[in-house]
Motif scaffolding. Sequence first.
Motif, PDB file in Angstrom:
ATOM      1  N   UNK A 107       0.824  -1.201   0.000  1.00  0.00           N
ATOM      2  CA  UNK A 107       0.000   0.000   0.000  1.00  0.00           C
ATOM      3  C   UNK A 107       0.863   1.256   0.000  1.00  0.00           C
ATOM      4  N   UNK A 108       0.396   2.272  -0.664  1.00  0.00           N
ATOM      5  CA  UNK A 108       1.066   3.567  -0.644  1.00  0.00           C
ATOM      6  C   UNK A 108       0.587   4.353   0.560  1.00  0.00           C
ATOM      7  N   UNK A 109       1.498   5.072   1.216  1.00  0.00           N
ATOM      8  CA  UNK A 109       1.129   5.846   2.391  1.00  0.00           C
ATOM      9  C   UNK A 109       0.967   7.323   2.077  1.00  0.00           C
ATOM     10  N   UNK A 110       0.999   7.689   0.827  1.00  0.00           N
ATOM     11  CA  UNK A 110       0.784   9.080   0.474  1.00  0.00           C
ATOM     12  C   UNK A 110      -0.687   9.432   0.651  1.00  0.00           C
ATOM     13  N   UNK A 111      -0.937  10.695   0.951  1.00  0.00           N
ATOM     14  CA  UNK A 111      -2.295  11.138   1.234  1.00  0.00           C
ATOM     15  C   UNK A 111      -2.787  12.080   0.153  1.00  0.00           C
ATOM     16  N   UNK A 112      -4.052  11.918  -0.198  1.00  0.00           N
ATOM     17  CA  UNK A 112      -4.673  12.776  -1.188  1.00  0.00           C
ATOM     18  C   UNK A 112      -5.934  13.370  -0.575  1.00  0.00           C
ATOM     19  N   UNK A 113      -6.308  14.541  -1.019  1.00  0.00           N
ATOM     20  CA  UNK A 113      -7.492  15.198  -0.469  1.00  0.00           C
ATOM     21  C   UNK A 113      -8.756  14.542  -0.988  1.00  0.00           C
ATOM     22  N   UNK A 114      -9.683  14.270  -0.084  1.00  0.00           N
ATOM     23  CA  UNK A 114     -10.988  13.748  -0.477  1.00  0.00           C
ATOM     24  C   UNK A 114     -11.994  14.876  -0.687  1.00  0.00           C
ATOM     25  N   UNK A 115     -11.651  16.055  -0.329  1.00  0.00           N
ATOM     26  CA  UNK A 115     -12.635  17.117  -0.350  1.00  0.00           C
ATOM     27  C   UNK A 115     -12.992  17.492   1.079  1.00  0.00           C
ATOM     28  N   UNK A 116     -13.881  18.425   1.209  1.00  0.00           N
ATOM     29  CA  UNK A 116     -14.244  18.893   2.535  1.00  0.00           C
ATOM     30  C   UNK A 116     -15.120  17.871   3.257  1.00  0.00           C
ATOM     31  N   UNK A 117     -15.218  18.045   4.584  1.00  0.00           N
ATOM     32  CA  UNK A 117     -16.119  17.203   5.362  1.00  0.00           C
ATOM     33  C   UNK A 117     -17.557  17.445   4.889  1.00  0.00           C
ATOM     34  N   UNK A 118     -18.383  16.416   5.009  1.00  0.00           N
ATOM     35  CA  UNK A 118     -19.753  16.587   4.553  1.00  0.00           C
ATOM     36  C   UNK A 118     -20.703  15.877   5.501  1.00  0.00           C
ATOM     37  N   UNK A 119     -21.971  16.192   5.368  1.00  0.00           N
ATOM     38  CA  UNK A 119     -22.979  15.764   6.330  1.00  0.00           C
ATOM     39  C   UNK A 119     -23.560  14.406   5.963  1.00  0.00           C
ATOM     40  N   UNK A 120     -24.398  13.892   6.897  1.00  0.00           N
ATOM     41  CA  UNK A 120     -25.080  12.621   6.652  1.00  0.00           C
ATOM     42  C   UNK A 120     -25.974  12.719   5.429  1.00  0.00           C
ATOM     43  N   UNK A 121     -26.643  13.857   5.268  1.00  0.00           N
ATOM     44  CA  UNK A 121     -27.509  14.030   4.096  1.00  0.00           C
ATOM     45  C   UNK A 121     -26.683  14.058   2.816  1.00  0.00           C
ATOM     46  N   UNK A 122     -25.455  14.609   2.898  1.00  0.00           N
ATOM     47  CA  UNK A 122     -24.580  14.611   1.739  1.00  0.00           C
ATOM     48  C   UNK A 122     -24.152  13.209   1.351  1.00  0.00           C
ATOM     49  N   UNK A 123     -23.881  12.379   2.355  1.00  0.00           N
ATOM     50  CA  UNK A 123     -23.509  10.987   2.085  1.00  0.00           C
ATOM     51  C   UNK A 123     -24.672  10.246   1.444  1.00  0.00           C
ATOM     52  N   UNK A 124     -25.857  10.425   1.984  1.00  0.00           N
ATOM     53  CA  UNK A 124     -27.036   9.744   1.431  1.00  0.00           C
ATOM     54  C   UNK A 124     -27.273  10.148  -0.013  1.00  0.00           C
ATOM     55  N   UNK A 125     -27.041  11.412  -0.336  1.00  0.00           N
ATOM     56  CA  UNK A 125     -27.215  11.880  -1.712  1.00  0.00           C
ATOM     57  C   UNK A 125     -26.187  11.217  -2.627  1.00  0.00           C
ATOM     58  N   UNK A 126     -24.959  11.117  -2.177  1.00  0.00           N
ATOM     59  CA  UNK A 126     -23.916  10.463  -2.972  1.00  0.00           C
ATOM     60  C   UNK A 126     -24.274   9.007  -3.222  1.00  0.00           C
ATOM     61  N   UNK A 127     -24.749   8.326  -2.183  1.00  0.00           N
ATOM     62  CA  UNK A 127     -25.124   6.915  -2.321  1.00  0.00           C
ATOM     63  C   UNK A 127     -26.240   6.761  -3.340  1.00  0.00           C
ATOM     64  N   UNK A 128     -27.243   7.627  -3.267  1.00  0.00           N
ATOM     65  CA  UNK A 128     -28.356   7.568  -4.215  1.00  0.00           C
ATOM     66  C   UNK A 128     -27.864   7.785  -5.650  1.00  0.00           C
ATOM     67  N   UNK A 129     -26.986   8.743  -5.844  1.00  0.00           N
ATOM     68  CA  UNK A 129     -26.462   9.035  -7.178  1.00  0.00           C
ATOM     69  C   UNK A 129     -25.656   7.849  -7.716  1.00  0.00           C
ATOM     70  N   UNK A 130     -24.814   7.259  -6.849  1.00  0.00           N
ATOM     71  CA  UNK A 130     -23.990   6.127  -7.284  1.00  0.00           C
ATOM     72  C   UNK A 130     -24.856   4.924  -7.634  1.00  0.00           C
ATOM     73  N   UNK A 131     -25.853   4.639  -6.807  1.00  0.00           N
ATOM     74  CA  UNK A 131     -26.748   3.506  -7.071  1.00  0.00           C
ATOM     75  C   UNK A 131     -27.505   3.725  -8.380  1.00  0.00           C
ATOM     76  N   UNK A 132     -27.981   4.932  -8.591  1.00  0.00           N
ATOM     77  CA  UNK A 132     -28.720   5.235  -9.827  1.00  0.00           C
ATOM     78  C   UNK A 132     -27.836   5.040 -11.059  1.00  0.00           C
ATOM     79  N   UNK A 133     -26.594   5.514 -10.972  1.00  0.00           N
ATOM     80  CA  UNK A 133     -25.681   5.383 -12.107  1.00  0.00           C
ATOM     81  C   UNK A 133     -25.382   3.916 -12.411  1.00  0.00           C
ATOM     82  N   UNK A 134     -25.109   3.118 -11.374  1.00  0.00           N
ATOM     83  CA  UNK A 134     -24.781   1.708 -11.576  1.00  0.00           C
ATOM     84  C   UNK A 134     -25.974   0.962 -12.162  1.00  0.00           C
ATOM     85  N   UNK A 135     -27.162   1.233 -11.667  1.00  0.00           N
ATOM     86  CA  UNK A 135     -28.344   0.557 -12.202  1.00  0.00           C
ATOM     87  C   UNK A 135     -28.614   0.967 -13.651  1.00  0.00           C
ATOM     88  N   UNK A 136     -28.419   2.235 -13.965  1.00  0.00           N
ATOM     89  CA  UNK A 136     -28.606   2.680 -15.352  1.00  0.00           C
ATOM     90  C   UNK A 136     -27.632   1.974 -16.289  1.00  0.00           C
TER      91      UNK A 136
END
Length: 278
Positions: A107-136
């Motif tokens: 494994x590489x130990x270098x760190x990359x930015x994931x972006x800013x912290x986000x809320x539970x609602x933000x996570x749920x939105x990401x999950x919905x978008x990812x599921x929709x894309x995979x199903x499509x």
Amino acid sequence: MWNSLWDNFKYFFTDGIAGNYVAIIIEFIMLALGFYYLYRVFKANKADNFVYIFTIVILAVGLVYAFTRADNGGNVTSSFIALAVIAGITLLMYTMFGTEIKRMATVSHSKRRRGEHFSASGVELIIEEAVRAVQNMSKKNIGALIVLANENLPEGIIESGTVINADINAEMIEAVFYPKAPLHDGAMIIEGNRIYAAGCFLPIIQNENLPQEMGSRHRAALGVTTVANVTVIVVSEETGIISIVKNGAVRKKYADAADLKNALSDYYWSDLTAEGKL
């Protein structure tokens, strides 16, 4: 018994150390390094119970080894038994956690930015978008290979693709895997709330016993999950079947929306939060 233990204790810190202090120091350093390495493997894979068990066993065997006196012939039979026990435990741990140890080694130990912290609602939105894309993509028989990573991929995998650092939404995911898109043949790397890279090449597992219906995407998913603690979502180009791969095995074939949501939820609320990343 207590008198014998006390005699061995005194012997260890007088004649025992005086005659073998160099060997004892070397053995101590080697055991400490080995223990620390296995400790990191267990902690990285959330195997806390094995950490406790391994610590107790090492301490017990160490006491046996330290306080065993040589017999008249100068042999330390019990010490060799103790070393054999340690070697057996090490072999057992490698057998049980071979994949995890390989991950820690590559494994590489270098760190990359994931972006800013986000809320539970933000996570749920990401999950919905990812599921929709995979199903499509599944409905259209568009092949896809999505890696849910935790900044823990070998750097060569990232360098083989293109860093895009984009927001996660269904349109972006489908655009990357559109058959005529330049990055559609490689893997997409998701890190937290960002699509970090796309078009990445993954190590292919070499196993002649795999079913014939497992194509290059499935073999790549199996390969990368043996060298990194990641979850991979695969969409078959031939059948549109969705599979979820983790720890070098297909955990779910014919995955539906609920299975995808569970896998993504585990990634966001277990894998990432356990490292304090969200």
